[in-house]
Design an enzyme around this catalytic site. Structure first.
Site: not given
Ligand SMILES: [Zn+2]
Length: 326
Positions: A295, A214, A249, A240, A292
Protein backbone atom coordinates in the site's frame (compact mmCIF):
# COMPACT_ATOMS: atom_id res chain seq x y z
CA UNK A 1 20.81 96.50 43.70
CA UNK A 2 22.73 94.66 46.40
CA UNK A 3 19.49 93.95 48.22
CA UNK A 4 17.91 92.53 45.04
CA UNK A 5 20.88 90.18 44.59
CA UNK A 6 20.59 89.02 48.19
CA UNK A 7 16.86 88.33 47.75
CA UNK A 8 17.56 86.44 44.53
CA UNK A 9 20.26 84.37 46.26
CA UNK A 10 17.98 83.47 49.15
CA UNK A 11 15.20 82.62 46.74
CA UNK A 12 17.52 80.36 44.71
CA UNK A 13 18.65 78.57 47.88
CA UNK A 14 15.03 77.97 48.85
CA UNK A 15 14.20 76.57 45.39
CA UNK A 16 17.30 74.36 45.44
CA UNK A 17 16.53 73.06 48.92
CA UNK A 18 12.96 72.30 47.93
CA UNK A 19 14.28 70.45 44.87
CA UNK A 20 16.68 68.33 46.94
CA UNK A 21 14.00 67.53 49.50
CA UNK A 22 11.58 66.52 46.74
CA UNK A 23 14.14 64.32 44.97
CA UNK A 24 15.01 62.59 48.25
CA UNK A 25 11.32 61.98 48.84
CA UNK A 26 10.97 60.47 45.36
CA UNK A 27 13.88 58.10 45.89
CA UNK A 28 12.46 56.93 49.23
CA UNK A 29 9.10 56.24 47.58
CA UNK A 30 10.91 54.41 44.78
CA UNK A 31 12.86 52.30 47.23
CA UNK A 32 9.66 51.37 49.01
CA UNK A 33 8.02 50.38 45.76
CA UNK A 34 10.97 48.20 44.82
CA UNK A 35 10.94 46.55 48.15
CA UNK A 36 9.28 43.43 46.71
CA UNK A 37 9.66 39.77 47.57
CA UNK A 38 12.64 37.98 46.18
CA UNK A 39 12.26 34.88 44.06
CA UNK A 40 13.71 31.43 44.69
CA UNK A 41 17.01 32.56 43.24
CA UNK A 42 17.06 35.70 45.39
CA UNK A 43 16.38 37.93 42.42
CA UNK A 44 13.79 40.70 42.65
CA UNK A 45 10.53 39.71 41.06
CA UNK A 46 7.07 41.16 40.83
CA UNK A 47 4.47 40.27 43.42
CA UNK A 48 2.45 38.36 40.79
CA UNK A 49 5.28 36.01 39.83
CA UNK A 50 6.15 35.46 43.44
CA UNK A 51 2.67 34.10 44.08
CA UNK A 52 2.80 31.39 41.40
CA UNK A 53 6.28 30.27 42.44
CA UNK A 54 5.08 29.83 46.00
CA UNK A 55 2.18 27.77 44.63
CA UNK A 56 4.51 25.59 42.59
CA UNK A 57 6.67 24.99 45.67
CA UNK A 58 3.56 24.05 47.60
CA UNK A 59 2.51 21.62 44.86
CA UNK A 60 5.83 19.85 45.36
CA UNK A 61 8.03 21.20 42.59
CA UNK A 62 11.66 21.72 43.58
CA UNK A 63 13.57 24.97 43.19
CA UNK A 64 15.32 23.39 40.24
CA UNK A 65 12.00 22.31 38.65
CA UNK A 66 10.75 25.88 38.99
CA UNK A 67 13.85 27.21 37.24
CA UNK A 68 13.13 24.86 34.33
CA UNK A 69 9.43 25.76 34.27
CA UNK A 70 10.38 29.44 34.29
CA UNK A 71 12.60 29.13 31.23
CA UNK A 72 10.26 26.89 29.21
CA UNK A 73 6.72 28.04 30.03
CA UNK A 74 5.24 31.54 30.00
CA UNK A 75 3.77 33.02 33.19
CA UNK A 76 0.33 33.07 31.58
CA UNK A 77 0.53 29.35 30.77
CA UNK A 78 1.90 28.43 34.20
CA UNK A 79 -1.14 30.09 35.73
CA UNK A 80 -3.52 28.58 33.21
CA UNK A 81 -2.31 24.98 33.26
CA UNK A 82 -0.02 24.23 36.17
CA UNK A 83 -1.42 25.56 39.41
CA UNK A 84 -4.05 22.90 40.07
CA UNK A 85 -2.04 19.74 39.66
CA UNK A 86 1.49 18.47 40.16
CA UNK A 87 2.81 16.83 36.98
CA UNK A 88 5.66 14.57 38.04
CA UNK A 89 7.28 14.40 34.62
CA UNK A 90 6.63 17.92 33.40
CA UNK A 91 10.30 18.90 33.50
CA UNK A 92 11.12 15.97 31.17
CA UNK A 93 8.36 16.74 28.64
CA UNK A 94 9.28 20.42 28.28
CA UNK A 95 12.48 19.51 26.41
CA UNK A 96 10.55 17.94 23.53
CA UNK A 97 10.37 20.27 20.52
CA UNK A 98 6.71 19.25 20.10
CA UNK A 99 5.73 20.01 23.71
CA UNK A 100 2.36 21.72 23.98
CA UNK A 101 1.41 22.79 27.49
CA UNK A 102 -2.30 22.29 26.73
CA UNK A 103 -1.74 18.54 26.59
CA UNK A 104 0.28 18.20 29.79
CA UNK A 105 -2.21 15.95 31.58
CA UNK A 106 -2.45 13.69 28.51
CA UNK A 107 1.37 13.36 28.42
CA UNK A 108 1.44 12.49 32.10
CA UNK A 109 -1.28 9.81 31.73
CA UNK A 110 0.24 8.27 28.61
CA UNK A 111 3.73 8.28 30.12
CA UNK A 112 2.67 6.46 33.27
CA UNK A 113 0.72 3.83 31.29
CA UNK A 114 3.47 3.09 28.74
CA UNK A 115 7.20 2.55 28.52
CA UNK A 116 7.99 5.29 26.04
CA UNK A 117 10.64 7.96 26.57
CA UNK A 118 9.38 11.41 27.49
CA UNK A 119 10.14 12.64 23.95
CA UNK A 120 8.21 9.78 22.33
CA UNK A 121 5.37 10.31 24.80
CA UNK A 122 4.98 13.91 23.63
CA UNK A 123 5.21 12.89 19.96
CA UNK A 124 2.63 10.09 20.30
CA UNK A 125 0.19 12.21 22.29
CA UNK A 126 0.51 14.97 19.67
CA UNK A 127 -0.39 12.34 17.05
CA UNK A 128 -3.37 11.44 19.23
CA UNK A 129 -2.31 7.88 20.09
CA UNK A 130 -3.38 8.23 23.71
CA UNK A 131 -6.93 8.04 22.41
CA UNK A 132 -8.47 4.80 21.18
CA UNK A 133 -8.59 4.36 17.40
CA UNK A 134 -11.91 5.50 15.91
CA UNK A 135 -12.56 7.88 18.80
CA UNK A 136 -12.40 11.69 18.82
CA UNK A 137 -12.84 11.69 15.04
CA UNK A 138 -12.34 14.83 12.96
CA UNK A 139 -14.08 15.26 9.61
CA UNK A 140 -11.49 16.18 6.99
CA UNK A 141 -12.02 19.53 5.29
CA UNK A 142 -9.02 19.57 2.96
CA UNK A 143 -9.92 16.35 1.13
CA UNK A 144 -9.03 17.94 -2.21
CA UNK A 145 -5.43 18.49 -1.14
CA UNK A 146 -2.80 15.94 -2.08
CA UNK A 147 -1.48 15.95 1.51
CA UNK A 148 -4.85 15.36 3.24
CA UNK A 149 -4.52 13.08 6.23
CA UNK A 150 -6.94 10.17 6.38
CA UNK A 151 -6.57 7.77 9.28
CA UNK A 152 -8.52 6.30 12.18
CA UNK A 153 -8.93 9.75 13.77
CA UNK A 154 -9.65 11.66 10.54
CA UNK A 155 -12.50 10.74 8.22
CA UNK A 156 -13.69 11.95 4.85
CA UNK A 157 -17.11 13.58 4.62
CA UNK A 158 -19.86 11.47 3.03
CA UNK A 159 -20.70 11.80 -0.68
CA UNK A 160 -17.58 13.60 -1.86
CA UNK A 161 -16.60 13.32 -5.50
CA UNK A 162 -13.48 14.01 -7.50
CA UNK A 163 -13.69 15.27 -11.06
CA UNK A 164 -10.10 14.46 -11.97
CA UNK A 165 -10.28 10.67 -11.77
CA UNK A 166 -8.39 8.90 -14.53
CA UNK A 167 -8.77 5.27 -15.64
CA UNK A 168 -5.54 3.32 -15.27
CA UNK A 169 -5.18 1.28 -18.47
CA UNK A 170 -3.22 -1.93 -18.84
CA UNK A 171 -0.33 -2.59 -18.31
CA UNK A 172 -0.43 0.02 -15.51
CA UNK A 173 -3.29 -1.80 -13.80
CA UNK A 174 -4.31 -5.45 -13.48
CA UNK A 175 -7.74 -5.10 -15.12
CA UNK A 176 -7.45 -1.85 -17.05
CA UNK A 177 -10.30 -0.36 -14.99
CA UNK A 178 -8.70 0.96 -11.81
CA UNK A 179 -9.00 4.68 -11.19
CA UNK A 180 -6.71 7.28 -9.62
CA UNK A 181 -6.75 11.02 -9.34
CA UNK A 182 -4.74 12.64 -12.11
CA UNK A 183 -1.73 13.67 -10.02
CA UNK A 184 -1.30 10.18 -8.55
CA UNK A 185 -1.91 8.56 -11.96
CA UNK A 186 0.75 10.65 -13.70
CA UNK A 187 3.35 10.01 -11.03
CA UNK A 188 2.52 6.32 -10.94
CA UNK A 189 2.99 5.99 -14.68
CA UNK A 190 6.30 7.81 -14.44
CA UNK A 191 7.37 5.49 -11.61
CA UNK A 192 6.26 2.33 -13.41
CA UNK A 193 8.15 3.42 -16.55
CA UNK A 194 11.32 4.05 -14.52
CA UNK A 195 10.94 0.68 -12.79
CA UNK A 196 10.53 -1.06 -16.13
CA UNK A 197 14.01 0.11 -17.11
CA UNK A 198 15.29 -1.84 -14.08
CA UNK A 199 13.22 -4.90 -15.15
CA UNK A 200 10.66 -4.23 -12.44
CA UNK A 201 6.98 -4.49 -13.33
CA UNK A 202 4.57 -2.37 -11.28
CA UNK A 203 0.80 -2.20 -11.69
CA UNK A 204 -2.23 -1.02 -9.75
CA UNK A 205 -4.41 -3.72 -8.19
CA UNK A 206 -6.51 -1.25 -6.19
CA UNK A 207 -6.78 2.51 -6.57
CA UNK A 208 -9.70 4.86 -6.00
CA UNK A 209 -12.68 3.41 -4.14
CA UNK A 210 -16.12 4.92 -3.71
CA UNK A 211 -17.69 5.20 -0.30
CA UNK A 212 -19.96 2.28 -1.20
CA UNK A 213 -17.04 0.09 -2.33
CA UNK A 214 -15.08 0.82 0.86
CA UNK A 215 -18.11 0.05 2.98
CA UNK A 216 -18.70 -3.36 1.41
CA UNK A 217 -14.98 -4.16 1.41
CA UNK A 218 -14.81 -3.58 5.18
CA UNK A 219 -18.02 -5.48 5.86
CA UNK A 220 -16.90 -8.43 3.74
CA UNK A 221 -13.60 -8.51 5.58
CA UNK A 222 -15.49 -8.63 8.89
CA UNK A 223 -17.62 -11.54 7.60
CA UNK A 224 -14.61 -13.42 6.24
CA UNK A 225 -12.02 -12.83 8.94
CA UNK A 226 -13.78 -11.39 11.99
CA UNK A 227 -13.86 -7.84 13.30
CA UNK A 228 -10.39 -7.84 14.88
CA UNK A 229 -8.64 -8.81 11.65
CA UNK A 230 -10.80 -6.41 9.64
CA UNK A 231 -9.95 -3.50 11.93
CA UNK A 232 -6.22 -4.12 11.46
CA UNK A 233 -6.23 -4.69 7.69
CA UNK A 234 -9.07 -2.60 6.34
CA UNK A 235 -10.49 0.80 7.01
CA UNK A 236 -14.01 1.63 8.05
CA UNK A 237 -15.99 3.56 5.49
CA UNK A 238 -14.70 7.13 4.94
CA UNK A 239 -11.50 6.31 6.83
CA UNK A 240 -9.72 4.87 3.76
CA UNK A 241 -7.05 6.69 1.80
CA UNK A 242 -8.29 4.77 -1.24
CA UNK A 243 -11.36 7.03 -1.21
CA UNK A 244 -8.98 9.97 -1.74
CA UNK A 245 -7.88 8.52 -5.07
CA UNK A 246 -4.25 8.94 -3.98
CA UNK A 247 -3.54 5.49 -2.53
CA UNK A 248 -2.46 2.47 -4.54
CA UNK A 249 -2.11 -1.20 -3.78
CA UNK A 250 0.73 -2.33 -6.01
CA UNK A 251 0.99 -5.80 -7.63
CA UNK A 252 -0.46 -7.84 -4.76
CA UNK A 253 -2.22 -7.62 -1.43
CA UNK A 254 -0.27 -10.49 0.08
CA UNK A 255 2.38 -9.98 2.74
CA UNK A 256 4.70 -12.22 0.66
CA UNK A 257 5.11 -9.14 -1.55
CA UNK A 258 7.71 -8.10 1.01
CA UNK A 259 10.08 -10.76 -0.39
CA UNK A 260 9.91 -9.59 -4.00
CA UNK A 261 12.40 -7.51 -5.97
CA UNK A 262 9.51 -5.18 -6.82
CA UNK A 263 9.08 -4.36 -3.14
CA UNK A 264 12.82 -3.77 -2.70
CA UNK A 265 12.75 -1.41 -5.68
CA UNK A 266 9.74 0.49 -4.31
CA UNK A 267 11.32 0.82 -0.89
CA UNK A 268 14.33 2.53 -2.42
CA UNK A 269 12.72 4.53 -5.21
CA UNK A 270 9.02 5.29 -4.70
CA UNK A 271 9.67 8.55 -2.81
CA UNK A 272 11.32 10.01 -5.92
CA UNK A 273 7.89 9.91 -7.55
CA UNK A 274 6.01 11.18 -4.47
CA UNK A 275 4.86 7.79 -3.13
CA UNK A 276 5.55 6.36 0.30
CA UNK A 277 4.88 3.04 1.95
CA UNK A 278 2.06 4.10 4.24
CA UNK A 279 1.77 1.18 6.69
CA UNK A 280 5.32 0.01 7.37
CA UNK A 281 6.53 -2.77 9.64
CA UNK A 282 7.06 -1.83 13.31
CA UNK A 283 4.95 1.30 12.96
CA UNK A 284 1.62 -0.48 13.28
CA UNK A 285 0.83 1.18 16.62
CA UNK A 286 1.22 4.60 14.99
CA UNK A 287 -0.61 4.04 11.71
CA UNK A 288 -3.26 1.82 13.27
CA UNK A 289 -2.83 -0.74 10.47
CA UNK A 290 -1.00 -4.04 10.07
CA UNK A 291 2.08 -4.13 7.85
CA UNK A 292 1.01 -3.60 4.22
CA UNK A 293 4.08 -3.67 1.98
CA UNK A 294 1.83 -3.19 -1.07
CA UNK A 295 0.00 0.00 0.00
CA UNK A 296 1.52 3.28 -1.22
CA UNK A 297 0.22 6.80 -0.79
CA UNK A 298 0.92 9.69 -3.10
CA UNK A 299 1.93 12.70 -0.97
CA UNK A 300 4.10 14.63 -3.39
CA UNK A 301 7.87 14.40 -3.78
CA UNK A 302 8.84 16.82 -0.98
CA UNK A 303 6.89 15.13 1.80
CA UNK A 304 7.70 11.62 0.54
CA UNK A 305 11.42 12.46 0.43
CA UNK A 306 11.48 13.77 4.02
CA UNK A 307 9.57 10.71 5.22
CA UNK A 308 12.00 8.41 3.38
CA UNK A 309 15.07 10.20 4.75
CA UNK A 310 13.79 10.33 8.32
CA UNK A 311 12.12 6.91 8.17
CA UNK A 312 8.88 8.22 9.63
CA UNK A 313 5.18 7.69 9.07
CA UNK A 314 2.90 10.45 7.82
CA UNK A 315 1.46 10.88 11.32
CA UNK A 316 4.98 11.52 12.70
CA UNK A 317 5.80 13.78 9.77
CA UNK A 318 2.81 16.02 10.49
CA UNK A 319 3.78 16.56 14.13
CA UNK A 320 7.48 17.00 13.41
CA UNK A 321 7.32 19.19 10.31
CA UNK A 322 3.87 20.65 10.12
CA UNK A 323 2.67 20.71 13.70
CA UNK A 324 0.04 23.44 13.25
CA UNK A 325 -1.90 21.48 10.71
CA UNK A 326 -2.39 18.45 12.90
ZN1 LIG B 1 -4.46 -0.24 0.19
Amino acid sequence: MKKTLKVLLIFSIIILTCGIVYLSYLSVVDMNENNNETDVKGKDISKEEYIYKEDLLELGYTVNDIKIIETKISTTNVKKYLLNNKYDNLTKFVYSPYFNIENISRYENYFTKNNFSSDDTVLYVEIGLDKEFYTDITVIENYNDEDALVNKYNKLPSNITYDDLVTVEKPYSDNGKRKLRKVAYEHFVEMANAAKKDNIKLYVVSGYRTEKQQNSLFNNNVKRNGIEHALIYSAKVNHSEHQLGLAIDINSVNVKFEKTKEYTWLKENSYKYGFIERYPKNKEFITGYGYEPWHYRYLGIDIATTMYEKNITYEEYLVKYKSNSY
